[in-house]
Write a protein that holds these residues in place. Structure first.
Motif: not given
Length: 243
Positions: A204-208, A153-157
């Motif tokens: 992308v960087v945040f997701d990784l 959820g945090l990644r999507i948010a």
């Protein structure tokens, strides 16, 4: 016939190296503001969402109202959201941060609650049998096992916040959105494309990064084993119930 100018800025090309070299500081400032707005807003959303999820888990009758209210907030168009918050926060970065934090609640609350509900009953029974109190069980057993669902959820948010931050340009605090909107108004192709690509790269960087944090917080998933409690004894986890 007049020959085209050699300067890609003069030709107004979509891809222009001169734009990057001459506007480097402007781009860095916009990226910095974009990252700051995203991190602060998602962090604020997480601070609000965790207590709400714990409340809904403890008092089940609140699940419907909590999820319903956060879902309704999520459906409010961004322009309408900022308009509703404008009398309170004015034309400020706080307006954007609060708006984005409210949008993140439905994703964060749902996933944290799903992760807590997904903890196997056998694991909780084993913890109680070892003398774990409610708070210790929550902190050392349930929350660690809920990390995968919560991090999803945090990644999507976070990725959503990166995109929605650009809307903050309407109040002058949109990070790269300021450049996108200004470039669209002036039909400045290189500025629009560069700022848009940078938004994607930030997402992308945040997701990784968050994926890496999740792996650090859940080492037992990589090793194919369950987390160890403080006493060093292993708690049984039912197969097929990983969040």
């Amino acid at each position: 016939m007049t020959a085209p100018p050699d300067d890609c800025l003069a030709r107004n090309d979509w891809i222009c190296g001169d734009y990057l070299s001459t506007r480097r500081q402007i781009l860095l400032d916009a990226v910095g503001q974009h990252v700051q707005l995203t991190v602060v807003s998602v962090g604020l959303g997480l601070v609000i969402a965790l207590p709400l999820a714990l409340l809904a888990r403890r008092r089940r009758w609140t699940v419907g109202p909590v999820l319903g209210i956060t879902t309704v907030i999520y459906t409010i168009p961004s322009l309408a959201m900022f308009s509703l918050l404008l009398p309170v926060y004015g034309l400020s970065a706080t307006l954007v941060v609060v708006g984005l934090a409210l949008y993140s609640l439905t994703l964060l609350v749902r996933n944290i609650l799903a992760g807590l509900d997904g903890v196997p009953a056998g694991t909780k029974e084993a913890a109680r049998g070892m003398g774990y109190g409610p708070m210790r069980q929550l902190l050392t057993v349930e929350l660690p096992l809920a990390v995968p669902a919560a991090m999803a959820g945090l990644r999507i948010a976070t990725v959503s916040a990166v995109a929605l931050t650009t809307v903050g340009a309407i109040v002058g605090y949109g990070g790269l959105g300021n450049l996108i909107y200004a470039g669209m108004n002036a039909y400045f192709k290189a500025q629009v494309l560069t700022a848009s690509v940078l938004c994607v790269l930030i997402a992308v960087v945040f997701d990784l990064l968050l994926l890496g944090v999740e792996r650090l917080l859940t080492p037992w998933r990589r090793a194919g084993r369950s987390p160890r409690p403080a006493r060093g004894r292993r708690l049984p986890i039912a197969s097929g119930r990983r969040a």
